[in-house]
Write an enzyme that holds these catalytic residues in place. Structure first.
Site, PDB file in Angstrom:
ATOM      1  N   HIS A  71       0.838  -1.206   0.000  1.00  0.00           N
ATOM      2  CA  HIS A  71       0.000   0.000   0.000  1.00  0.00           C
ATOM      3  C   HIS A  71       0.874   1.258   0.000  1.00  0.00           C
ATOM      4  O   HIS A  71       0.605   2.219  -0.719  1.00  0.00           O
ATOM      5  CB  HIS A  71      -0.894   0.051   1.247  1.00  0.00           C
ATOM      6  CG  HIS A  71      -1.915  -1.047   1.340  1.00  0.00           C
ATOM      7  ND1 HIS A  71      -2.007  -1.897   2.417  1.00  0.00           N
ATOM      8  CD2 HIS A  71      -2.897  -1.422   0.493  1.00  0.00           C
ATOM      9  CE1 HIS A  71      -3.000  -2.748   2.231  1.00  0.00           C
ATOM     10  NE2 HIS A  71      -3.560  -2.485   1.074  1.00  0.00           N
ATOM     11  N   LYS A  76     -16.010  -7.056   7.651  1.00  0.00           N
ATOM     12  CA  LYS A  76     -16.994  -7.146   8.748  1.00  0.00           C
ATOM     13  C   LYS A  76     -16.293  -7.254  10.099  1.00  0.00           C
ATOM     14  O   LYS A  76     -16.694  -6.665  11.066  1.00  0.00           O
ATOM     15  CB  LYS A  76     -17.902  -8.345   8.503  1.00  0.00           C
ATOM     16  CG  LYS A  76     -18.918  -8.027   7.422  1.00  0.00           C
ATOM     17  CD  LYS A  76     -20.026  -9.071   7.359  1.00  0.00           C
ATOM     18  CE  LYS A  76     -20.973  -8.754   6.224  1.00  0.00           C
ATOM     19  NZ  LYS A  76     -20.871  -9.668   5.091  1.00  0.00           N
ATOM     20  N   ARG A  96      -2.669  -6.566  -8.430  1.00  0.00           N
ATOM     21  CA  ARG A  96      -1.499  -7.412  -8.151  1.00  0.00           C
ATOM     22  C   ARG A  96      -1.450  -8.605  -9.081  1.00  0.00           C
ATOM     23  O   ARG A  96      -0.441  -8.919  -9.675  1.00  0.00           O
ATOM     24  CB  ARG A  96      -1.532  -7.888  -6.694  1.00  0.00           C
ATOM     25  CG  ARG A  96      -1.300  -6.765  -5.715  1.00  0.00           C
ATOM     26  CD  ARG A  96      -1.699  -7.161  -4.343  1.00  0.00           C
ATOM     27  NE  ARG A  96      -3.089  -7.588  -4.332  1.00  0.00           N
ATOM     28  CZ  ARG A  96      -3.785  -7.851  -3.257  1.00  0.00           C
ATOM     29  NH1 ARG A  96      -3.221  -7.801  -2.084  1.00  0.00           N
ATOM     30  NH2 ARG A  96      -5.052  -8.207  -3.332  1.00  0.00           N
ATOM     31  N   SER A 127      -2.919  -7.670   2.870  1.00  0.00           N
ATOM     32  CA  SER A 127      -3.152  -7.517   4.310  1.00  0.00           C
ATOM     33  C   SER A 127      -3.587  -8.840   4.927  1.00  0.00           C
ATOM     34  O   SER A 127      -3.195  -9.172   6.047  1.00  0.00           O
ATOM     35  CB  SER A 127      -4.248  -6.484   4.565  1.00  0.00           C
ATOM     36  OG  SER A 127      -3.846  -5.221   4.111  1.00  0.00           O
TER      37      SER A 127
END
Ligand code: PNS
Length: 163
Positions: free
Chosen positions: A22, A46, A94, A132
């Site tokens: 990032h 969530k 990616r 991540s």
């Protein structure tokens, strides 16, 4: 957007947590944008590992640059982009597996706001397979992610997963 404001790009995501991938994309965005607003989505995941406040604070630590701003947003990305005067949405591509989802999002965002362009950036070669979710998974099992995230993020992951 007034011409004086320059070109503003919005870089949205969950950033749970921000990775070196990032960070790379934020800096690449500054090659064509005068300002990058990193937009942290409230409801994207969530059950995020990091709270919204933690994700925002970690991004601010990892990317401290005068032309980079970090904000959280709820609701539609196009509405947020309009509020901050952005004309470009930046997303990273990616692998081929990202394409379908990214294409759908880009087309939907264009449907909602035709004046907003999505641009896809290719990350640095060695960060291409970084995500991540992989970072969380490896850190959860005490694997070494120190090269993949900013030191502040690394420490935050250690605190989350300390035994
Ligand atoms: O890092 P992520 O989780 O892939 O980011 C996804 C994100 C936050 C960019 C996307 O879910 C989003 O834009 N959410 C805001 C709500 C919205 O505008 N949805 C319609 C987009 S097509």
């Amino acid at each position: 957007m007034s011409p004086a404001a320059g070109r503003i790009a919005v870089y949205p995501g969950s950033f749970d947590p921000i990775t070196r991938g990032h960070e790379d994309l934020v800096l690449r965005s500054l090659r064509f944008a005068d300002k990058v607003v990193v937009a942290v989505a409230v409801n994207a995941a969530k059950q995020p590992l990091f709270t919204l406040e933690e994700r925002v604070a970690l991004i601010r630590e990892a990317v401290s640059h005068a032309a980079v701003e970090v904000q959280s947003f709820d609701g539609l990305l196009v509405d947020f982009a309009r509020r901050v005067g952005a004309t470009v949405i930046v997303r990273g591509l990616r692998a081929v597996s990202d394409f379908e989802y990214e294409f759908q999002m880009a087309l939907m965002n264009r449907h909602l706001e035709p004046a907003l362009e999505t641009v896809f950036l290719v990350p640095a070669f060695d960060l291409t397979y970084l995500s991540s979710s992989l970072v969380r998974e490896v850190a959860r099992h005490q694997g070494d992610v120190s090269q993949l995230v900013h030191p502040a993020v690394f420490r935050a992951l250690q605190r989350k997963f300390k035994k």
